[in-house]
Design an enzyme around this catalytic site. Structure first.
Site, PDB file in Angstrom:
ATOM      1  N   ASN A  91       0.812  -1.072  -0.158  1.00  0.00           N
ATOM      2  CA  ASN A  91      -0.238   0.143  -0.329  1.00  0.00           C
ATOM      3  C   ASN A  91       1.033   0.819  -0.214  1.00  0.00           C
ATOM      4  O   ASN A  91       1.638   1.399   0.550  1.00  0.00           O
ATOM      5  CB  ASN A  91      -0.781  -0.239   1.081  1.00  0.00           C
ATOM      6  CG  ASN A  91      -1.238  -1.169   1.950  1.00  0.00           C
ATOM      7  OD1 ASN A  91      -2.628  -1.028   0.387  1.00  0.00           O
ATOM      8  ND2 ASN A  91      -1.833  -2.125   2.726  1.00  0.00           N
ATOM      9  N   VAL A 100       1.779   3.440   6.875  1.00  0.00           N
ATOM     10  CA  VAL A 100       2.606   3.602   8.289  1.00  0.00           C
ATOM     11  C   VAL A 100       4.080   3.671   7.154  1.00  0.00           C
ATOM     12  O   VAL A 100       3.430   3.088   5.870  1.00  0.00           O
ATOM     13  CB  VAL A 100       3.311   1.832   8.688  1.00  0.00           C
ATOM     14  CG1 VAL A 100       5.249   1.965   9.299  1.00  0.00           C
ATOM     15  CG2 VAL A 100       2.748   1.156   9.447  1.00  0.00           C
ATOM     16  N   HIS A 104       6.468  -1.075   3.364  1.00  0.00           N
ATOM     17  CA  HIS A 104       6.643  -2.570   3.348  1.00  0.00           C
ATOM     18  C   HIS A 104       5.502  -3.425   2.284  1.00  0.00           C
ATOM     19  O   HIS A 104       5.048  -3.107   1.670  1.00  0.00           O
ATOM     20  CB  HIS A 104       6.219  -2.494   5.532  1.00  0.00           C
ATOM     21  CG  HIS A 104       5.070  -1.694   4.993  1.00  0.00           C
ATOM     22  ND1 HIS A 104       4.604  -0.674   4.842  1.00  0.00           N
ATOM     23  CD2 HIS A 104       3.292  -2.591   4.646  1.00  0.00           C
ATOM     24  CE1 HIS A 104       3.136  -0.452   5.233  1.00  0.00           C
ATOM     25  NE2 HIS A 104       3.340  -0.762   5.051  1.00  0.00           N
TER      26      HIS A 104
HETATM   27  P1  AMP Z   1      -0.397  -0.146   5.763  1.00  0.00           P
HETATM   28  O1  AMP Z   1      -1.635   0.113   5.865  1.00  0.00           O
HETATM   29  O2  AMP Z   1      -0.106  -1.408   4.623  1.00  0.00           O
HETATM   30  O3  AMP Z   1       0.420   1.538   5.846  1.00  0.00           O
HETATM   31  O4  AMP Z   1       0.194  -0.938   6.925  1.00  0.00           O
HETATM   32  C1  AMP Z   1       0.414  -0.871   8.413  1.00  0.00           C
HETATM   33  C2  AMP Z   1       0.689  -2.388   8.884  1.00  0.00           C
HETATM   34  O5  AMP Z   1       0.809  -2.185   9.436  1.00  0.00           O
HETATM   35  C3  AMP Z   1      -1.185  -2.833   9.381  1.00  0.00           C
HETATM   36  O6  AMP Z   1      -1.465  -4.220   8.969  1.00  0.00           O
HETATM   37  C4  AMP Z   1      -0.416  -3.202  10.839  1.00  0.00           C
HETATM   38  O7  AMP Z   1      -1.787  -4.615  11.260  1.00  0.00           O
HETATM   39  C5  AMP Z   1       0.541  -3.195  10.893  1.00  0.00           C
HETATM   40  N1  AMP Z   1       0.927  -2.779  12.354  1.00  0.00           N
HETATM   41  C6  AMP Z   1       1.492  -1.518  13.006  1.00  0.00           C
HETATM   42  N2  AMP Z   1       1.665  -1.669  14.304  1.00  0.00           N
HETATM   43  C7  AMP Z   1       2.578  -2.966  14.256  1.00  0.00           C
HETATM   44  C8  AMP Z   1       3.454  -3.531  14.826  1.00  0.00           C
HETATM   45  N3  AMP Z   1       3.512  -2.557  15.908  1.00  0.00           N
HETATM   46  N4  AMP Z   1       3.660  -4.674  15.034  1.00  0.00           N
HETATM   47  C9  AMP Z   1       3.480  -5.476  13.547  1.00  0.00           C
HETATM   48  N5  AMP Z   1       2.634  -4.402  12.814  1.00  0.00           N
HETATM   49  C10 AMP Z   1       2.117  -3.414  13.095  1.00  0.00           C
END
Ligand code: AMP
Length: 120
Positions: A91, A100, A104
């Site tokens: 994303n 984030v 990733h």
């Molecule tokens: P995105 O919307 O692609 O930026 O996805 C961010 C992902 O990070 C989401 O699926 C969250 O569940 C995951 N996430 C957020 N904080 C953490 C964390 N501390 N450890 C592992 N995954 C996380």
């Protein structure tokens, strides 16, 4: 967008908050998503400070980019989903619903993942 090192993945990389590590090499870390959407849901991140694909493709070394690609395949192997199949999602930005701001890949599998995107 400039990289903001207060993001949650930067904190994981600095060891300030924990993660459930799946695999790691010199350039890449893979860990379980904290809110899994399928039986297997692993995040693969470069250890370098990259916001998105534009940033990564333009400035990461060839070694970092190769490591990132190989780690996705390694995650599929170690989580046992390489044969049954899986989906890799990245994303990016506002329309991509990136939460984030550290590049990733989501690796999802272990059960049917469903349609590529919501058709609504
Ligand atoms: P995105 O919307 O692609 O930026 O996805 C961010 C992902 O990070 C989401 O699926 C969250 O569940 C995951 N996430 C957020 N904080 C953490 C964390 N501390 N450890 C592992 N995954 C996380």
């Amino acid at each position: 967008m400039a990289y903001d090192d207060s993001n949650i993945f930067a904190k994981i990389l600095r060891g300030e908050i924990p993660c459930n590590k799946v695999a790691e090499d010199d350039h890449t870390l893979a860990f379980e998503d904290i809110a899994p959407l399928r039986a297997v849901h692993v995040l693969v991140i470069p250890k370098g400070a990259y916001v998105d694909w534009r940033d990564f493709a333009a400035t990461a070394s060839d070694e970092e980019q190769a490591a990132f690609t190989r780690m996705i395949a390694q995650v599929a192997e170690v989580t046992g989903i390489a044969d049954s199949g899986y989906r890799v999602i990245s994303n990016i930005g506002r329309n991509g619903h990136q939460e984030v701001p550290h590049l990733h890949m989501h690796v999802l599998g272990g059960e049917a993942v469903g349609p590529l995107v919501d058709r609504s």
